[in-house]
Design a protein around this motif. Structure first.
Motif, PDB file in Angstrom:
ATOM      1  N   GLY A 380       0.833  -1.202   0.000  1.00  0.00           N
ATOM      2  CA  GLY A 380       0.000   0.000   0.000  1.00  0.00           C
ATOM      3  C   GLY A 380       0.865   1.249   0.000  1.00  0.00           C
ATOM      4  N   ILE A 381       1.927   1.236   0.785  1.00  0.00           N
ATOM      5  CA  ILE A 381       2.883   2.348   0.791  1.00  0.00           C
ATOM      6  C   ILE A 381       3.618   2.424  -0.543  1.00  0.00           C
ATOM      7  CG2 ILE A 381       5.001   3.211   1.865  1.00  0.00           C
ATOM      8  CD1 ILE A 381       4.015   1.805   4.459  1.00  0.00           C
ATOM      9  N   GLY A 382       4.128   1.272  -1.006  1.00  0.00           N
ATOM     10  CA  GLY A 382       4.897   1.249  -2.245  1.00  0.00           C
ATOM     11  C   GLY A 382       4.101   1.726  -3.438  1.00  0.00           C
ATOM     12  N   TRP A 383       2.861   1.252  -3.563  1.00  0.00           N
ATOM     13  CA  TRP A 383       2.043   1.659  -4.718  1.00  0.00           C
ATOM     14  C   TRP A 383       1.681   3.136  -4.658  1.00  0.00           C
ATOM     15  CZ3 TRP A 383      -2.021  -2.469  -6.540  1.00  0.00           C
ATOM     16  CH2 TRP A 383      -1.333  -3.611  -6.987  1.00  0.00           C
ATOM     17  N   THR A 384       1.420   3.650  -3.453  1.00  0.00           N
ATOM     18  CA  THR A 384       1.126   5.075  -3.331  1.00  0.00           C
ATOM     19  C   THR A 384       2.294   5.900  -3.846  1.00  0.00           C
ATOM     20  OG1 THR A 384      -0.311   4.679  -1.420  1.00  0.00           O
ATOM     21  CG2 THR A 384       0.514   6.908  -1.721  1.00  0.00           C
ATOM     22  N   CYS A 385       3.507   5.503  -3.494  1.00  0.00           N
ATOM     23  CA  CYS A 385       4.685   6.232  -3.965  1.00  0.00           C
ATOM     24  C   CYS A 385       4.910   6.038  -5.462  1.00  0.00           C
ATOM     25  CB  CYS A 385       5.923   5.788  -3.175  1.00  0.00           C
ATOM     26  SG  CYS A 385       5.881   6.272  -1.435  1.00  0.00           S
ATOM     27  N   GLN A 386       4.622   4.850  -5.975  1.00  0.00           N
ATOM     28  CA  GLN A 386       4.767   4.609  -7.410  1.00  0.00           C
ATOM     29  C   GLN A 386       3.746   5.416  -8.201  1.00  0.00           C
ATOM     30  OE1 GLN A 386       6.635   0.102  -6.840  1.00  0.00           O
ATOM     31  NE2 GLN A 386       4.795   0.345  -8.062  1.00  0.00           N
ATOM     32  N   PHE A 387       2.522   5.513  -7.691  1.00  0.00           N
ATOM     33  CA  PHE A 387       1.535   6.401  -8.310  1.00  0.00           C
ATOM     34  C   PHE A 387       2.050   7.831  -8.322  1.00  0.00           C
ATOM     35  CE2 PHE A 387      -2.105   3.353  -7.835  1.00  0.00           C
ATOM     36  CZ  PHE A 387      -2.658   3.552  -9.090  1.00  0.00           C
ATOM     37  N   HIS A 388       2.606   8.269  -7.206  1.00  0.00           N
ATOM     38  CA  HIS A 388       3.113   9.648  -7.104  1.00  0.00           C
ATOM     39  C   HIS A 388       4.161   9.903  -8.180  1.00  0.00           C
ATOM     40  CE1 HIS A 388       5.463  13.042  -5.596  1.00  0.00           C
ATOM     41  NE2 HIS A 388       4.429  13.366  -4.819  1.00  0.00           N
ATOM     42  N   LYS A 389       5.112   8.988  -8.319  1.00  0.00           N
ATOM     43  CA  LYS A 389       6.167   9.155  -9.308  1.00  0.00           C
ATOM     44  C   LYS A 389       5.609   9.174 -10.725  1.00  0.00           C
ATOM     45  CE  LYS A 389      10.382   6.940 -11.052  1.00  0.00           C
ATOM     46  NZ  LYS A 389      11.329   5.792 -10.876  1.00  0.00           N
ATOM     47  N   PHE A 390       4.740   8.212 -11.027  1.00  0.00           N
ATOM     48  CA  PHE A 390       4.182   8.112 -12.373  1.00  0.00           C
ATOM     49  C   PHE A 390       3.319   9.323 -12.711  1.00  0.00           C
ATOM     50  CE2 PHE A 390       0.381   6.585 -14.798  1.00  0.00           C
ATOM     51  CZ  PHE A 390       0.980   6.617 -16.048  1.00  0.00           C
ATOM     52  N   MET A 391       2.422   9.705 -11.800  1.00  0.00           N
ATOM     53  CA  MET A 391       1.503  10.805 -12.075  1.00  0.00           C
ATOM     54  C   MET A 391       2.245  12.143 -12.180  1.00  0.00           C
ATOM     55  SD  MET A 391      -1.576   9.521  -9.555  1.00  0.00           S
ATOM     56  CE  MET A 391      -2.650  10.944  -9.766  1.00  0.00           C
ATOM     57  N   SER A 392       3.307  12.296 -11.412  1.00  0.00           N
ATOM     58  CA  SER A 392       4.059  13.557 -11.471  1.00  0.00           C
ATOM     59  C   SER A 392       4.787  13.706 -12.805  1.00  0.00           C
ATOM     60  CB  SER A 392       5.064  13.624 -10.320  1.00  0.00           C
ATOM     61  OG  SER A 392       6.069  12.631 -10.460  1.00  0.00           O
ATOM     62  N   GLN A 393       4.996  12.598 -13.504  1.00  0.00           N
ATOM     63  CA  GLN A 393       5.703  12.634 -14.780  1.00  0.00           C
ATOM     64  C   GLN A 393       4.763  12.696 -15.978  1.00  0.00           C
ATOM     65  OE1 GLN A 393       8.131   9.114 -14.480  1.00  0.00           O
ATOM     66  NE2 GLN A 393       9.692  10.122 -13.224  1.00  0.00           N
ATOM     67  N   THR A 394       3.455  12.620 -15.747  1.00  0.00           N
ATOM     68  CA  THR A 394       2.504  12.747 -16.843  1.00  0.00           C
ATOM     69  C   THR A 394       2.372  14.215 -17.239  1.00  0.00           C
ATOM     70  OG1 THR A 394       0.617  12.981 -15.340  1.00  0.00           O
ATOM     71  CG2 THR A 394       1.196  10.732 -16.049  1.00  0.00           C
ATOM     72  N   LYS A 395       1.740  14.440 -18.358  1.00  0.00           N
ATOM     73  CA  LYS A 395       1.575  15.806 -18.859  1.00  0.00           C
ATOM     74  C   LYS A 395       0.807  16.677 -17.875  1.00  0.00           C
ATOM     75  CE  LYS A 395      -0.048  18.382 -22.915  1.00  0.00           C
ATOM     76  NZ  LYS A 395      -0.685  18.267 -24.261  1.00  0.00           N
ATOM     77  N   ALA A 396      -0.205  16.096 -17.241  1.00  0.00           N
ATOM     78  CA  ALA A 396      -1.019  16.867 -16.290  1.00  0.00           C
ATOM     79  C   ALA A 396      -0.245  17.219 -15.029  1.00  0.00           C
ATOM     80  CB  ALA A 396      -2.282  16.092 -15.930  1.00  0.00           C
ATOM     81  N   GLY A 397       0.691  16.345 -14.639  1.00  0.00           N
ATOM     82  CA  GLY A 397       1.441  16.581 -13.420  1.00  0.00           C
ATOM     83  C   GLY A 397       0.564  16.502 -12.183  1.00  0.00           C
TER      84      GLY A 397
END
Length: 521
Positions: A380-397
């Motif tokens: 749960g912790i790991g996926w939350t951080c992976q979402f953060h990394k992935f979403m921050s790198q998308t165009k929308a940020g």
């Protein structure tokens, strides 16, 4: 013949109605040509096979009429639900586990919406799911026309079934894993099987969490429709869990550069250090030390640093700073961080920060093995951080977010009611979030969420157009009850970012569904 009101009051069918001498449901002659089984297709249970074939073979614009006819002939709710689920299992490719396969994922959420609906609305989610399946079926035909066929490979022995399954899953070998899961269904108990599947749902984030959702919702749906339908469902599940293979990079990750493998080792090492009551659920206010610990972990989760967040969580779980209920403290941070990501980037990725955390939490609460439970919490912790990394790198940020944004409101004198808040959704959603936050902060019990959910579902039943309308609502209102009271306002505020607003247009499909249901006698 059952009355419409009498039928709608029953949410679970109590038996077979209209069985012929061969054990199949009797069907009108107009449907006889549609009930022939293709020899290579997997054969479903005799009480379900005919209705699944009708769903498969009836044109999309005729399906509501067909289902009204079947319900008027006595089709039980449970068989309607099972047929929708198994039609998706047999006709839609579970690779990738998402996209058109949401016709399967959504069945549990549609059922939950039915349970929470008023009597006149109780069948609306299933009629929506029926139309949604036909749409997915059309897409699947255009993309290759997958059909789940009878399994023709060899099965491992009963004594080696689990060993063979684990080896096949580690090797990403679909044929061997499928044979092993069939043998397990034949020889093991449901709880033994699901306890061995939780970590496979949690090991691979790459399709934004759908694999955990797939395992959780398959188990929940089978608990409702019956374990006798497990074999085709779990074959489809295994097929989906093995999508992407070991090396393919999807959404920024391959398998081995995710949080799973380090967390397996952490769970193995740390579980021996935990107090016996570490994972107890609590539904009353936590001590101030627990709230402070959640705030500290939440700050790290907001940075997206997976190693720092995991290290801090382990320190909280194994240290002496918390009175008890360490897991509850960590889960509070995971759910709030997932909700904040949704608010920072509303849309498909934000939705899945919430729904995948929901799937992992359900797995945590259901798993029997303590090490597996710890692994699920760390994921749960790991996926939350992976979402953060992935979403921050998308165009929308990711938009900046501070809790103070929720705590400020221009209406301190009077609490906004759910209807007023939902009227703002789509018009001024940030204001709706602030008003929802204040409503839950002042009225901290679960009753406020129950009322809010009822009003939200009324709008979904009129305006819903997508599987995520149902999946997101089911997840967010379930999680509200799981959180400590101090953090529930954050989750109710999150909810408005993918609910329907009262000013949004009604769905033509749902209008047709209402008209059709009126013809049920």
């Amino acid at each position: 013949m059952a009355t419409r009101r009498g039928f709608l009051k029953v949410t679970v069918g109590t038996g077979l109605i209209g069985l012929g001498p061969d054990g199949l449901l009797n069907l009108n002659s107009s449907h006889a040509a549609q009930t022939r089984v293709t020899p290579s297709l997997v054969r479903l249970r005799p009480e379900i096979e005919p209705i699944v074939q009708l769903i498969e073979n009836t044109a999309r614009d005729k399906c509501f009429d067909m289902m009204v006819e079947q319900l008027n002939q006595g089709l039980p709710y449970r068989h309607f639900l099972a047929a929708l689920f198994l039609a998706g299992i047999r006709n839609v490719n579970s690779q990738p586990p998402g996209f058109k396969f949401h016709c399967v994922f959504v069945i549990h959420a549609a059922h939950q919406a039915s349970l929470d609906a008023s009597i006149p609305d109780r069948l609306l989610p299933l009629f929506w799911a029926l139309d949604n399946f036909k749409e997915s079926q059309q897409r699947d035909v255009a993309e290759g026309d997958f059909r789940l066929t009878s399994y023709t490979g060899s099965l491992p022995s009963e004594s080696r079934a689990w060993t063979e399954f684990h080896k096949a899953m580690d090797d990403w070998d679909e044929q061997r894993a499928e044979g092993a899961i069939i043998q397990l269904v034949k020889s093991r108990s449901p709880h033994n099987i699901i306890d061995g599947l939780w970590r496979y749902g949690a090991r691979d984030y790459r399709n934004i969490g759908h694999k955990a959702i797939f395992v959780a919702n398959t188990w929940r749906t089978l608990q409702t429709i019956g374990w006798q339908h497990a074999e085709p469902a779990l074959r489809s599940l295994v097929h989906g869990l093995l999508d992407f293979g070991k090396d393919k990079r999807v959404n920024g990750y391959a398998f081995e550069d995710q949080s799973y493998l380090p967390n397996v080792e952490r769970a193995r090492r740390v579980v021996k250090k935990l107090k016996p009551e570490w994972s107890n659920h609590v539904d009353y206010p936590l001590a101030p030390a627990n709230i402070k610990a959640t705030e500290e972990l939440l700050q790290v989760l907001r940075s997206g640093n997976v190693n720092d967040a995991t290290d801090l969580a382990i320190e909280q779980l194994t240290g002496n700073s918390l009175p008890n209920h360490q897991a509850q403290t960590v889960w509070d941070a995971v759910h709030v961080a997932a909700g904040e990501l949704m608010m920072r980037q509303p849309g498909i990725f934000g939705i899945h920060t919430v729904t995948s955390a929901n799937g992992l939490r359900y797995a945590f609460e259901t798993a029997a093995d303590s090490e597996t439970r710890l692994l699920l919490l760390l994921q749960g912790i790991g996926w939350t951080c992976q979402f953060h990394k992935f979403m921050s790198q998308t165009k929308a940020g990711l938009k900046p977010f501070e809790t103070i944004d929720l705590e400020s409101t221009d209406d301190e004198g009077r609490l906004a009611q759910p209807e007023e808040i939902l009227a703002l959704v789509g018009k001024d959603t940030p204001v709706a979030a602030r008003k929802a936050f204040r409503l839950a902060r002042v009225m901290s019990g679960t009753a406020v969420a129950d009322r809010f959910a009822r009003e939200a579902y009324k709008l979904i039943f009129r305006k819903g157009t997508d599987a995520h309308d149902y999946k997101y609502a089911a997840a967010i209102f379930e999680d509200y009850r799981r959180l400590s009271p101090a953090w529930r306002p954050h989750i109710l505020a999150t909810s408005v970012y993918h609910l329907k607003g009262s000013s949004q247009v009604d769905s033509p499909v749902m209008e047709r569904a209402r008209e059709a249901i009126l013809r049920i006698e």
